[in-house]
Design an enzyme around this catalytic site. Structure first.
Site, mmCIF file in Angstrom:
data_model
loop_
_atom_site.group_PDB
_atom_site.id
_atom_site.type_symbol
_atom_site.label_atom_id
_atom_site.label_comp_id
_atom_site.label_asym_id
_atom_site.label_seq_id
_atom_site.Cartn_x
_atom_site.Cartn_y
_atom_site.Cartn_z
ATOM 1 N N PHE A 1 2.843 -8.675 -1.796
ATOM 2 C CA PHE A 1 2.202 -7.718 -2.702
ATOM 3 C C PHE A 1 2.680 -7.889 -4.144
ATOM 4 O O PHE A 1 2.554 -6.969 -4.959
ATOM 5 C CB PHE A 1 2.464 -6.285 -2.224
ATOM 6 C CG PHE A 1 1.801 -5.955 -0.907
ATOM 7 C CD1 PHE A 1 0.432 -5.690 -0.841
ATOM 8 C CD2 PHE A 1 2.524 -5.937 0.273
ATOM 9 C CE1 PHE A 1 -0.190 -5.399 0.368
ATOM 10 C CE2 PHE A 1 1.909 -5.649 1.492
ATOM 11 C CZ PHE A 1 0.548 -5.380 1.542
ATOM 12 N N THR B 1 -8.616 -9.332 0.087
ATOM 13 C CA THR B 1 -7.251 -9.257 0.606
ATOM 14 C C THR B 1 -7.191 -8.629 1.998
ATOM 15 O O THR B 1 -6.917 -9.318 2.977
ATOM 16 C CB THR B 1 -6.361 -8.438 -0.343
ATOM 17 O OG1 THR B 1 -6.963 -7.166 -0.561
ATOM 18 C CG2 THR B 1 -6.178 -9.137 -1.665
ATOM 19 N N CYS C 1 1.268 -4.611 -6.126
ATOM 20 C CA CYS C 1 0.023 -4.020 -5.621
ATOM 21 C C CYS C 1 0.099 -2.496 -5.549
ATOM 22 O O CYS C 1 0.920 -1.949 -4.814
ATOM 23 C CB CYS C 1 -0.266 -4.579 -4.240
ATOM 24 S SG CYS C 1 -1.794 -3.942 -3.545
HETATM 25 MN MN1 MNH Z 1 -3.490 -5.480 -4.297
HETATM 26 C C1 MNH Z 1 -2.124 -6.139 -7.371
HETATM 27 C C2 MNH Z 1 -1.859 -8.179 -2.987
HETATM 28 C C3 MNH Z 1 -4.836 -4.739 -1.216
HETATM 29 C C4 MNH Z 1 -5.350 -2.928 -5.658
HETATM 30 N N1 MNH Z 1 -2.262 -6.913 -5.043
HETATM 31 C C5 MNH Z 1 -1.784 -7.008 -6.345
HETATM 32 C C6 MNH Z 1 -0.883 -8.122 -6.446
HETATM 33 C C7 MNH Z 1 -0.831 -8.707 -5.207
HETATM 34 C C8 MNH Z 1 -1.682 -7.939 -4.336
HETATM 35 C C9 MNH Z 1 -0.025 -9.938 -4.817
HETATM 36 C C10 MNH Z 1 -0.139 -8.588 -7.707
HETATM 37 C C11 MNH Z 1 -0.876 -9.714 -8.377
HETATM 38 C C12 MNH Z 1 -0.183 -10.292 -9.591
HETATM 39 O O1 MNH Z 1 1.014 -10.096 -9.803
HETATM 40 O O2 MNH Z 1 -0.875 -10.960 -10.367
HETATM 41 N N2 MNH Z 1 -3.401 -6.322 -2.459
HETATM 42 C C13 MNH Z 1 -2.631 -7.404 -2.119
HETATM 43 C C14 MNH Z 1 -2.716 -7.624 -0.690
HETATM 44 C C15 MNH Z 1 -3.550 -6.644 -0.185
HETATM 45 C C16 MNH Z 1 -3.985 -5.825 -1.308
HETATM 46 C C17 MNH Z 1 -1.998 -8.733 0.060
HETATM 47 C C18 MNH Z 1 -4.020 -6.361 1.217
HETATM 48 C C19 MNH Z 1 -3.483 -6.857 2.283
HETATM 49 N N3 MNH Z 1 -4.866 -4.088 -3.560
HETATM 50 C C20 MNH Z 1 -5.247 -3.937 -2.261
HETATM 51 C C21 MNH Z 1 -6.152 -2.823 -2.156
HETATM 52 C C22 MNH Z 1 -6.300 -2.306 -3.421
HETATM 53 C C23 MNH Z 1 -5.482 -3.107 -4.310
HETATM 54 C C24 MNH Z 1 -6.807 -2.354 -0.863
HETATM 55 C C25 MNH Z 1 -7.125 -1.146 -3.920
HETATM 56 C C26 MNH Z 1 -7.831 -0.344 -3.204
HETATM 57 N N4 MNH Z 1 -3.709 -4.689 -6.163
HETATM 58 C C27 MNH Z 1 -4.536 -3.644 -6.509
HETATM 59 C C28 MNH Z 1 -4.411 -3.376 -7.924
HETATM 60 C C29 MNH Z 1 -3.465 -4.306 -8.421
HETATM 61 C C30 MNH Z 1 -3.045 -5.116 -7.284
HETATM 62 C C31 MNH Z 1 -5.164 -2.300 -8.679
HETATM 63 C C32 MNH Z 1 -2.971 -4.434 -9.855
HETATM 64 C C33 MNH Z 1 -1.798 -3.499 -10.048
HETATM 65 C C34 MNH Z 1 -1.282 -3.537 -11.481
HETATM 66 O O3 MNH Z 1 -1.135 -4.627 -12.037
HETATM 67 O O4 MNH Z 1 -1.004 -2.466 -11.998
#
Ligand code: MNH
Length: 430
Positions: free
Chosen positions: A390, A261, A397
């Site tokens: 997000f 991401t 996220c």
């Molecule tokens: Mn991230 C969930 C986008 C960076 C940790 N993230 C999600 C979702 C999206 C998303 C969209 C929800 C997915 C779904 O509904 O199925 N995340 C991003 C984007 C970036 C990003 C666009 C960067 C730009 N994410 C990060 C980083 C971390 C991270 C960096 C950790 C260090 N994300 C997560 C975690 C979840 C998540 C953990 C799940 C959260 C949950 O369901 O409780």
């Protein structure tokens, strides 16, 4: 885990369908550097349609009104897609792949949320600066000498940053031409799980990763205290908060998030700055005002919060090129969306993010890069349902502020230190 399974789409009559049709090709996307073939599907068949381009038949929606309803947490929750279910052998009931209602989700969410809060983020600022320095020394050595591969190097940076801030590991990715051994092993295991399932090759890779994580966990237990997220998971109000299997699942989850991401967001932002010199000039003015004239200035945590216009640039990059293309919602009880589409309890609907980000409510010329769309005056009047890079609700996220701090600081430092030249006339690829 037989009690949980991916939810499937409803069977509805009189719905547009892209099934059996080839995805739009490059010729149809000519002149639109950002749009993907599936974004065109949204234009052609939206606001609600069936498609099966990734091997699974799904019901997609992309209009503001329908997405607004799907984001209603009283009626819908996150669905684990069939694709995400295939990541389970690697990430199990980690936050990202946990099913709605799986007990470890709430537990891990409560433990990790403080670690991802503004206060928690301050602890990772040093780790981020540390990995910044590795990239900078690599790029300094190339100045005036040879080209750098922005995309590859920022992928290394994202990987190493999440490893150091997340669990105190040093991948030393900049010492390797391709991926470093652990990221390589992780990527192979992820690809193998998604394409072939739990094969012997997959299990061998996972065992290697688990052994590596177990050593990290033992090292942290011995050290007692420290600044990374693994300490947050090990020491919650004095006692171990999560069991070892779940902690491994969370580490795996951070690797997925760090790899796929932020590592796309940062190079896309560099592309946009290079292609919009007036925007770049304004970002540079802002950064220079905060960082001063010393090229080696080390920004403080609070400096990064002052770069409002760069944050707008990053938001606009996330609008046009969302790294996560879709997210899935599952009905909690029988309901109707759009006043006429019945969705039964347990049925799934998919939000098509790139098409949502191009809806008419964004104004004219949605394909143009324009950070002013995120001027506070403009965002104030816009529905939050229109911008979902997000995800949404409780399962959105957790790493959002982590990613935004990392990306804002890195881009600011690049703009402050270097003149960026697009020597190869780079064209975005998909
Ligand atoms: Mn991230 C969930 C986008 C960076 C940790 N993230 C999600 C979702 C999206 C998303 C969209 C929800 C997915 C779904 O509904 O199925 N995340 C991003 C984007 C970036 C990003 C666009 C960067 C730009 N994410 C990060 C980083 C971390 C991270 C960096 C950790 C260090 N994300 C997560 C975690 C979840 C998540 C953990 C799940 C959260 C949950 O369901 O409780």
């Amino acid at each position: 885990m037989t009690e949980f399974a991916p939810s499937l789409p409803p069977t509805l009559d009189d719905i547009a369908s892209a099934e059996g049709h080839a995805l739009p090709d490059r010729a149809e996307l000519a002149g639109r550097p950002y749009a993907l073939p599936i974004d065109l599907l949204g234009e052609r068949y939206g606001p609600i349609f069936y498609a099966d381009f990734n091997g699974f038949r799904k019901l997609y929606v992309c209009s503001m009104d329908l997405v607004d309803e799907l984001c209603d947490e009283a009626r819908f929750a996150k669905n684990i897609t069939q694709t995400l279910d295939r990541v389970r052998p690697l990430a199990g009931d980690g936050l990202f792949t946990a099913y709605h209602g799986e007990p470890n989700w709430q537990k891990a969410h409560d433990v990790l949320l403080p670690g991802f809060s503004y206060a928690g983020l301050r602890n990772y600022h040093e780790a981020m600066l540390d990995i910044n320095a590795e990239l900078i020394s690599r790029w300094d050595a190339r100045v005036g000498q040879s080209r750098v591969n922005v995309s590859d190097d920022l992928q290394k940076l994202a990987m190493d940053t999440v490893a150091l801030a997340g669990f105190g590991a040093r991948f030393a990715s900049f010492d390797h031409d391709g991926l470093a051994p652990i990221p390589q092993c992780f990527m192979s295991a992820l690809t193998e799980a998604v394409t072939h399932g739990e094969t012997a090759e997959f299990i061998a890779g996972r065992t290697l990763l688990h052994n590596y994580f177990d050593e990290l966990i033992a090292g942290h237990r011995a050290a007692g205290t420290g600044a990374d997220l693994l300490y947050v998971m090990l020491d919650h109000d004095g006692g171990p908060a999560l069991d070892t299997a779940n902690i491994r699942n969370q580490i795996m989850t951070f690797l997925i998030a760090g790899q796929l991401t932020t590592s796309e967001l940062m190079p896309n932002t560099v592309y946009n700055l290079i292609h919009h010199p007036a925007v770049l000039a304004r970002v540079r003015r802002d950064v220079d005002a905060v960082f001063g004239t010393d090229d080696d200035y080390l920004p403080s945590y609070d400096d990064i919060g002052k770069l409002g216009y760069l944050r707008q640039v990053i938001s606009e990059t996330l609008r046009l090129s969302p790294p996560v293309l879709t997210f899935d919602r599952m009905a909690l009880a029988d309901t109707v969306i759009g006043g006429k589409y019945p969705i039964k309890a347990g049925e799934a609907v998919t939000v098509l993010v790139g098409a949502l980000h191009r809806q008419p409510q964004w104004g004219d010329n949605v394909e143009l890069f324009d950070p002013d769309r995120f001027d506070p005056d403009q965002t104030a009047g816009r529905s939050p349902a229109l911008f979902k890079p997000f995800g949404t609700g409780a399962r959105s996220c957790i790493g959002r502020q982590f990613a935004l701090h990392e990306a804002t600081m890195l881009i600011a430092r690049l703009v402050h230190r270097y003149h960026l030249v697009d020597s190869q006339h780079y064209v975005l690829q998909w």
